[in-house]
Motif scaffolding. Structure first.
Motif, PDB file in Angstrom:
ATOM      1  N   SER A   1       0.835  -1.187   0.000  1.00 26.25           N
ATOM      2  CA  SER A   1       0.000   0.000   0.000  1.00 26.25           C
ATOM      3  C   SER A   1       0.871   1.238   0.000  1.00 26.25           C
ATOM      4  O   SER A   1       1.852   1.311   0.705  1.00 26.25           O
ATOM      5  CB  SER A   1      -0.881   0.003   1.244  1.00 26.25           C
ATOM      6  OG  SER A   1      -1.568   1.207   1.364  1.00 26.25           O
ATOM      7  N   SER A   2       0.533   2.233  -0.840  1.00 22.42           N
ATOM      8  CA  SER A   2       1.233   3.506  -0.838  1.00 22.42           C
ATOM      9  C   SER A   2       0.661   4.340   0.292  1.00 22.42           C
ATOM     10  O   SER A   2      -0.467   4.766   0.204  1.00 22.42           O
ATOM     11  CB  SER A   2       0.977   4.225  -2.130  1.00 22.42           C
ATOM     12  OG  SER A   2       2.057   4.142  -2.958  1.00 22.42           O
ATOM     13  N   PHE A   3       1.431   4.535   1.313  1.00 19.51           N
ATOM     14  CA  PHE A   3       0.933   5.269   2.468  1.00 19.51           C
ATOM     15  C   PHE A   3       0.754   6.734   2.095  1.00 19.51           C
ATOM     16  O   PHE A   3       1.703   7.388   1.713  1.00 19.51           O
ATOM     17  CB  PHE A   3       1.932   5.159   3.623  1.00 19.51           C
ATOM     18  CG  PHE A   3       1.785   3.900   4.410  1.00 19.51           C
ATOM     19  CD1 PHE A   3       1.629   2.696   3.751  1.00 19.51           C
ATOM     20  CD2 PHE A   3       1.806   3.923   5.790  1.00 19.51           C
ATOM     21  CE1 PHE A   3       1.513   1.539   4.463  1.00 19.51           C
ATOM     22  CE2 PHE A   3       1.687   2.765   6.504  1.00 19.51           C
ATOM     23  CZ  PHE A   3       1.541   1.566   5.845  1.00 19.51           C
ATOM     24  N   ILE A   4      -0.482   7.238   2.213  1.00 17.61           N
ATOM     25  CA  ILE A   4      -0.742   8.627   1.881  1.00 17.61           C
ATOM     26  C   ILE A   4      -0.658   9.473   3.147  1.00 17.61           C
ATOM     27  O   ILE A   4      -0.298   8.983   4.206  1.00 17.61           O
ATOM     28  CB  ILE A   4      -2.137   8.778   1.225  1.00 17.61           C
ATOM     29  CG1 ILE A   4      -3.228   8.300   2.187  1.00 17.61           C
ATOM     30  CG2 ILE A   4      -2.206   8.039  -0.072  1.00 17.61           C
ATOM     31  CD1 ILE A   4      -4.619   8.569   1.676  1.00 17.61           C
TER      32      ILE A   4
ATOM     33  N   ILE B   1      -8.491  -0.447   4.058  1.00 18.63           N
ATOM     34  CA  ILE B   1      -7.123  -0.025   3.745  1.00 18.63           C
ATOM     35  C   ILE B   1      -6.614   0.957   4.796  1.00 18.63           C
ATOM     36  O   ILE B   1      -5.491   0.837   5.297  1.00 18.63           O
ATOM     37  CB  ILE B   1      -7.060   0.607   2.345  1.00 18.63           C
ATOM     38  CG1 ILE B   1      -7.309  -0.459   1.281  1.00 18.63           C
ATOM     39  CG2 ILE B   1      -5.709   1.288   2.101  1.00 18.63           C
ATOM     40  CD1 ILE B   1      -7.455   0.095  -0.130  1.00 18.63           C
ATOM     41  N   GLU B   2      -7.442   1.938   5.152  1.00 21.28           N
ATOM     42  CA  GLU B   2      -7.016   2.928   6.148  1.00 21.28           C
ATOM     43  C   GLU B   2      -6.767   2.275   7.501  1.00 21.28           C
ATOM     44  O   GLU B   2      -5.824   2.629   8.216  1.00 21.28           O
ATOM     45  CB  GLU B   2      -8.084   4.025   6.273  1.00 21.28           C
ATOM     46  CG  GLU B   2      -8.205   4.920   5.059  1.00 21.28           C
ATOM     47  CD  GLU B   2      -6.884   5.606   4.709  1.00 21.28           C
ATOM     48  OE1 GLU B   2      -6.244   6.147   5.630  1.00 21.28           O
ATOM     49  OE2 GLU B   2      -6.498   5.563   3.533  1.00 21.28           O
ATOM     50  N   THR B   3      -7.604   1.323   7.863  1.00 22.25           N
ATOM     51  CA  THR B   3      -7.410   0.626   9.144  1.00 22.25           C
ATOM     52  C   THR B   3      -6.096  -0.146   9.140  1.00 22.25           C
ATOM     53  O   THR B   3      -5.330  -0.100  10.113  1.00 22.25           O
ATOM     54  CB  THR B   3      -8.579  -0.350   9.402  1.00 22.25           C
ATOM     55  OG1 THR B   3      -9.791   0.394   9.511  1.00 22.25           O
ATOM     56  CG2 THR B   3      -8.351  -1.140  10.691  1.00 22.25           C
ATOM     57  N   ILE B   4      -5.825  -0.842   8.047  1.00 20.76           N
ATOM     58  CA  ILE B   4      -4.582  -1.619   7.950  1.00 20.76           C
ATOM     59  C   ILE B   4      -3.372  -0.697   8.014  1.00 20.76           C
ATOM     60  O   ILE B   4      -2.372  -1.002   8.669  1.00 20.76           O
ATOM     61  CB  ILE B   4      -4.587  -2.452   6.651  1.00 20.76           C
ATOM     62  CG1 ILE B   4      -5.618  -3.583   6.761  1.00 20.76           C
ATOM     63  CG2 ILE B   4      -3.203  -3.031   6.366  1.00 20.76           C
ATOM     64  CD1 ILE B   4      -5.856  -4.338   5.487  1.00 20.76           C
ATOM     65  N   LYS B   5      -3.443   0.443   7.361  1.00 17.10           N
ATOM     66  CA  LYS B   5      -2.337   1.397   7.396  1.00 17.10           C
ATOM     67  C   LYS B   5      -2.101   1.912   8.814  1.00 17.10           C
ATOM     68  O   LYS B   5      -0.944   2.005   9.268  1.00 17.10           O
ATOM     69  CB  LYS B   5      -2.630   2.560   6.450  1.00 17.10           C
ATOM     70  CG  LYS B   5      -2.445   2.193   4.979  1.00 17.10           C
ATOM     71  CD  LYS B   5      -3.155   3.136   4.038  1.00 17.10           C
ATOM     72  CE  LYS B   5      -2.791   4.572   4.210  1.00 17.10           C
ATOM     73  NZ  LYS B   5      -3.456   5.433   3.204  1.00 17.10           N
TER      74      LYS B   5
ATOM     75  N   ASP C   1      -4.790  -8.496  15.979  1.00 15.57           N
ATOM     76  CA  ASP C   1      -4.668  -7.041  15.913  1.00 15.57           C
ATOM     77  C   ASP C   1      -5.992  -6.358  15.613  1.00 15.57           C
ATOM     78  O   ASP C   1      -6.237  -5.246  16.071  1.00 15.57           O
ATOM     79  CB  ASP C   1      -3.636  -6.635  14.849  1.00 15.57           C
ATOM     80  CG  ASP C   1      -2.223  -7.034  15.230  1.00 15.57           C
ATOM     81  OD1 ASP C   1      -1.897  -6.983  16.436  1.00 15.57           O
ATOM     82  OD2 ASP C   1      -1.439  -7.393  14.329  1.00 15.57           O
ATOM     83  N   SER C   2      -6.835  -7.010  14.816  1.00 18.47           N
ATOM     84  CA  SER C   2      -8.089  -6.368  14.426  1.00 18.47           C
ATOM     85  C   SER C   2      -8.981  -7.372  13.706  1.00 18.47           C
ATOM     86  O   SER C   2      -8.493  -8.295  13.038  1.00 18.47           O
ATOM     87  CB  SER C   2      -7.809  -5.179  13.505  1.00 18.47           C
ATOM     88  OG  SER C   2      -8.994  -4.678  12.934  1.00 18.47           O
ATOM     89  N   ALA C   3     -10.284  -7.147  13.818  1.00 22.35           N
ATOM     90  CA  ALA C   3     -11.240  -7.978  13.086  1.00 22.35           C
ATOM     91  C   ALA C   3     -11.080  -7.788  11.579  1.00 22.35           C
ATOM     92  O   ALA C   3     -11.432  -8.677  10.796  1.00 22.35           O
ATOM     93  CB  ALA C   3     -12.672  -7.635  13.519  1.00 22.35           C
TER      94      ALA C   3
END
Length: 437
Positions: free
Chosen positions: A6-9, A351-355, A392-394
């Protein structure tokens, strides 16, 4: 093996506690530097505002006292004949001048300096600067960009303007020089010299540039040009401590080579553009040209006949219940070996949660040393990575399940979900993706 890249924004969460250096290996953490710099600019503006307020007060004091002293010194006895004037003089000398001293000694810079001191511990290091410079050179080589285009900010696919000063180019050349990379030293020193010759205002002198440039072209085997550049250096700075000795050495070496018949030139060639003379030296990676051609989109081209056998479809995982109502978009990328691409596998929220989960865990990606078996960083893998577990997360649970559904494989024997974040000129060169245990 599963990878989620993922390209971290732009993100405003600061995660300094994980790593202090190697910002250049991760865009995700370099974005934090943007907010740090913005905070420092705001702090600097507050300092300027306070300094201007301080000077305004001092100026008012000076103007008021100038008027008073002009009157009092013209007739001291008459002035002091008024008891109010006598009282106010004593008061000014005892109280007011001390207050003025306090204002003058008060340093509005304290807040800014304190903020800067705190932030400096999180600043990039010399290693980061060198890493970012080498990354820029790597992009230069991979995409066949000339220094002039890079200096003017003419890069493909960018939306912001940027440029390099002569001093920036000089610093790029010095970093290459200190790394023993004379090819890039010549390219960037030549660009610095070009910009100085074009009249750019800079503190870098031509003699400084020529010093590095002349020795670097000598290291590349161009003895004639080394002599020509050294003579230019001596013409500019006859007292240069190394130039005279270098010229004597170069000329003696040239005479020896001519005597031995290694060179048959007796006259110096006119200077040419550096990029037209020197070829990029080969390195350790046999697949370098193919690898970089793929980066430029110059890979093997599919024939029309093979292209017709490639299709896109909705894929339900062999009637997997979870995919029947929401099949995955699948497209053939290559026929042999069969490579497919899946679209819209993750939602924006996922995606935002994973980042956010990965960012605090990001660390320089490592490779296993083939001789010792120890994990270590390597110049051919420039990125940071993190590993996420289902605990870590659902969201990780759902993503793992989705991967199982799409591939038909089990995650029980797979690695953890890996998040890779590439920095400036980030790369992972061709490698065998297995581990010797």
């Amino acid at each position: 093996m599963r990878y989620l890249t993922s390209s971290f924004i732009l993100m405003s969460v600061f995660c300094w506690f994980k790593t202090k250096a190697e910002f250049f290996t991760s865009i995700g953490q370099m974005t934090d530097l943007i907010f740090t710099e913005k905070d420092l600019v705001n702090s600097l503006k507050e300092y300027i505002k306070a300094e201007e307020s301080k000077m305004s007060k001092i100026k008012r004091w000076a103007e008021k006292l100038e008027a008073l002293t002009s009157t009092s010194t013209s007739d001291p006895e008459g002035y002091l004949g008024h008891p109010v004037n006598a009282y106010k003089l004593v008061k000014r000398m005892n109280t007011d001048w001390q207050e003025l001293e306090r204002i003058v000694l008060q340093d509005p810079a304290d807040g800014f300096i304190n903020n800067l001191t705190v932030q400096k511990q999180y600043f990039p290091s010399e290693e980061d600067e060198a890493g970012a410079a080498k990354a820029l050179m790597r992009l230069q080589d991979t995409y066949k960009l000339d220094p002039d285009s890079i200096s003017k900010g003419k890069l493909p696919g960018v939306k912001h303007s940027a440029f390099l000063t002569a001093e920036d180019c000089f610093d790029m050349g010095k970093i290459a020089y200190n790394d023993g990379d004379y090819y890039h030293t010549v390219l960037w020193m030549q660009q610095a010299l070009k910009q100085i010759d074009e009249g750019e205002d800079t503190d870098i002198s031509k003699s400084e540039v020529l010093d590095y440039l002349s020795y670097s072209v000598f290291q590349l085997g161009d003895l004639f040009r080394a002599i020509e550049l050294t003579r230019r250096l001596i013409a500019l700075d006859p007292t240069h401590e190394r130039a005279g000795g270098n010229l004597h050495y170069f000329e003696a070496l040239l005479e020896k080579e001519q005597h031995e018949g290694k060179v048959n030139k007796t006259a110096f060639e006119e200077p040419k553009t550096v990029s037209g003379i020197y070829e990029r030296p080969p390195d350790y990676l046999p697949e370098r040209e193919v690898y970089e051609a793929l980066c430029r989109g110059e890979g093997v081209k599919m024939t029309n006949r093979r292209q017709k056998r490639l299709h896109c479809r909705y894929q339900d995982g062999n009637r997997n219940p979870r995919l029947l109502l929401a099949p995955i978009k699948e497209e053939d990328e290559w026929d042999s070996p069969h490579i497919v691409r899946h679209y819209d596998v993750l939602s924006h929220e996922e995606i935002e949660t994973i980042k956010e989960l990965a960012k605090p865990k990001l660390a320089r990606a490592t490779v296993r040393d083939p001789k010792t078996g120890v994990l270590t960083v390597a110049h051919y893998r420039v990125s940071k990575s993190a590993w996420l577990e289902e605990e870590d997360s659902a969201v990780i649970v759902r993503v793992n399940q989705r991967i199982e559904d799409i591939t038909g494989l089990t995650a029980k024997t797979a690695e953890l979900l890996q998040i890779a974040n590439y920095g400036v000129g980030g790369q992972y060169e061709p490698h065998f993706d297995f581990s010797r245990l």
